[in-house]
Scaffold this motif. Structure first.
Motif, mmCIF file in Angstrom:
data_model
loop_
_atom_site.group_PDB
_atom_site.id
_atom_site.type_symbol
_atom_site.label_atom_id
_atom_site.label_comp_id
_atom_site.label_asym_id
_atom_site.label_seq_id
_atom_site.Cartn_x
_atom_site.Cartn_y
_atom_site.Cartn_z
ATOM 1 N N ASP A 272 0.831 -1.210 0.000
ATOM 2 C CA ASP A 272 0.000 0.000 0.000
ATOM 3 C C ASP A 272 0.865 1.259 0.000
ATOM 4 O O ASP A 272 0.463 2.299 -0.544
ATOM 5 N N VAL A 275 1.616 1.934 -3.575
ATOM 6 C CA VAL A 275 0.433 2.511 -4.222
ATOM 7 C C VAL A 275 0.304 3.987 -3.859
ATOM 8 O O VAL A 275 0.008 4.830 -4.723
ATOM 9 N N PRO A 309 0.367 -9.217 -6.694
ATOM 10 C CA PRO A 309 -0.528 -8.470 -5.805
ATOM 11 C C PRO A 309 -0.383 -6.957 -5.928
ATOM 12 O O PRO A 309 -1.375 -6.228 -5.827
ATOM 13 N N LEU A 310 0.849 -6.476 -6.169
ATOM 14 C CA LEU A 310 1.051 -5.038 -6.320
ATOM 15 C C LEU A 310 0.351 -4.515 -7.572
ATOM 16 O O LEU A 310 -0.314 -3.469 -7.529
ATOM 17 N N GLU A 312 -2.251 -5.733 -8.988
ATOM 18 C CA GLU A 312 -3.702 -5.727 -8.725
ATOM 19 C C GLU A 312 -4.104 -4.497 -7.919
ATOM 20 O O GLU A 312 -5.114 -3.841 -8.219
ATOM 21 N N LYS A 313 -3.308 -4.172 -6.904
ATOM 22 C CA LYS A 313 -3.606 -2.995 -6.086
ATOM 23 C C LYS A 313 -3.496 -1.703 -6.890
ATOM 24 O O LYS A 313 -4.336 -0.788 -6.771
ATOM 25 N N THR A 316 -6.441 -1.431 -9.306
ATOM 26 C CA THR A 316 -7.673 -1.101 -8.584
ATOM 27 C C THR A 316 -7.682 0.372 -8.201
ATOM 28 O O THR A 316 -8.696 1.071 -8.363
ATOM 29 N N ALA A 317 -6.542 0.883 -7.733
ATOM 30 C CA ALA A 317 -6.454 2.291 -7.346
ATOM 31 C C ALA A 317 -6.648 3.221 -8.539
ATOM 32 O O ALA A 317 -7.189 4.325 -8.408
#
Length: 319
Positions: A272, A275, A309-310, A312-313, A316-317
């Protein structure tokens, strides 16, 4: 970063990055590493040729090449055309005014910033002329081209991105380049860039940024690695463009602490935080962001454990 891994490892990382799901991959083009602890500086164009052959989907880009001192612009025109053919149209030529660290090696001196920008304008004009496919003669203030022609050209012109650090250079470079390259999330630069029409290359203009990250499952290890290999970044481009050697960068950053580095670079396992570091670029209007994962040996773990996973984050952001 070609300064943190050897050529075979770079190709392997590029293949794995495509497999994980990255959209495009950028390559620095250096003769020297920034710091001796980075330990590498393979020839970027050989690496990119191998990556073009070994990948199928990802966009490729130099981030960035200086076409004025170490390379003559006619040679850049030839290299980029060949690479675009090998990449089946996936390559973008990223250009900039360079750093003394890499350009001093040919012994022709290091011009001031105004001259470097004027040289870059001339160089882009030459590259564009040669990519038109005809016989080119050119007499400029800085460069001469005699009866040159690129014999192997891709079907579509190679898109050109140019690194701009302030609004002053946009008026000079925007009429010659398709894409903006910048390392600060400055909305004013993006807005001014987008006010101009693109050259007639058919490429939709992008604003491409870059941030360093240092992912590791152990935050202390990440901070130590970022300090060891990336504290040069703290000087800013006004300093970084002019220092000629790794020893100069080591001396200039001797008082930069691990805590200083960790304050400006997301370090450790917190995705996070990465992100959050990207968000200012998105809010400033950037279309693309290059993530520089610090540390050659850490790339395998990053790609295997964190990259999916990064991504995907981040997506999404970005909505």
């Amino acid at each position: 970063m070609t300064e943190q891994a050897g050529p075979k490892d770079l190709v392997r990382y590029a293949i794995d990055a495509e497999r994980v799901g990255f959209d495009f991959e950028v390559s620095s083009d250096h003769f020297f590493p920034w710091l001796s602890s980075q330990g590498h500086a393979p020839y970027a164009w050989s690496v990119l040729g191998a990556v073009a052959h070994a990948t199928e989907r990802v966009g490729l880009m130099t981030y960035v090449t200086c076409p004025t001192i170490r390379y003559h612009p006619a040679i850049i025109a030839q290299k980029s055309a060949t690479l675009q053919i090998l990449a089946d149209g996936r390559f973008t030529l990223g250009l900039g005014s360079g750093e003394n660290l890499n350009e001093h090696v040919v012994g022709t001196g290091w011009p001031g910033i105004a001259d470097r920008q004027s040289m870059l304008v001339e160089a882009i004009e030459i590259i564009r002329d040669l990519h038109d496919g005809g016989l080119v003669d050119f007499r400029g203030e800085y460069f001469q081209v005699d009866s040159a022609r690129i014999w192997d050209l891709p079907d579509d012109r190679v898109p050109i991105g140019v690194a701009v650090s302030g609004e002053r250079g946009i008026g000079e470079f925007r009429p010659l380049a398709d894409h903006l390259i910048a390392v600060e999330p400055d909305a004013g630069i993006v807005e001014q860039w987008n006010r101009y029409e693109s050259p007639d290359t058919g490429a939709e203009s992008r604003a491409i940024g870059q941030i360093p990250i240092c992912w590791d499952s152990d935050r202390d290890a990440a901070v130590a690695r970022a300090h060891d290999q990336f504290r040069w970044f703290s000087g800013g481009w006004e300093v970084n463009a002019d220092l000629p050697t790794t020893a100069g960068f080591a001396a200039a950053t001797q008082f930069v602490t691990p805590e200083n580095v960790a304050d400006s670079i997301p370090c450790g396992p917190d995705l996070d935080a990465i992100v959050d570091a990207v968000r200012p670029y998105r809010e400033a209007g950037f279309t693309d962001i290059a993530l520089v994962q610090i540390g050659g040996a850490s790339q395998d773990a990053f790609l295997a454990q964190a990259a999916g996973p990064l991504l995907e984050k981040l997506r999404t952001a970005a909505g």
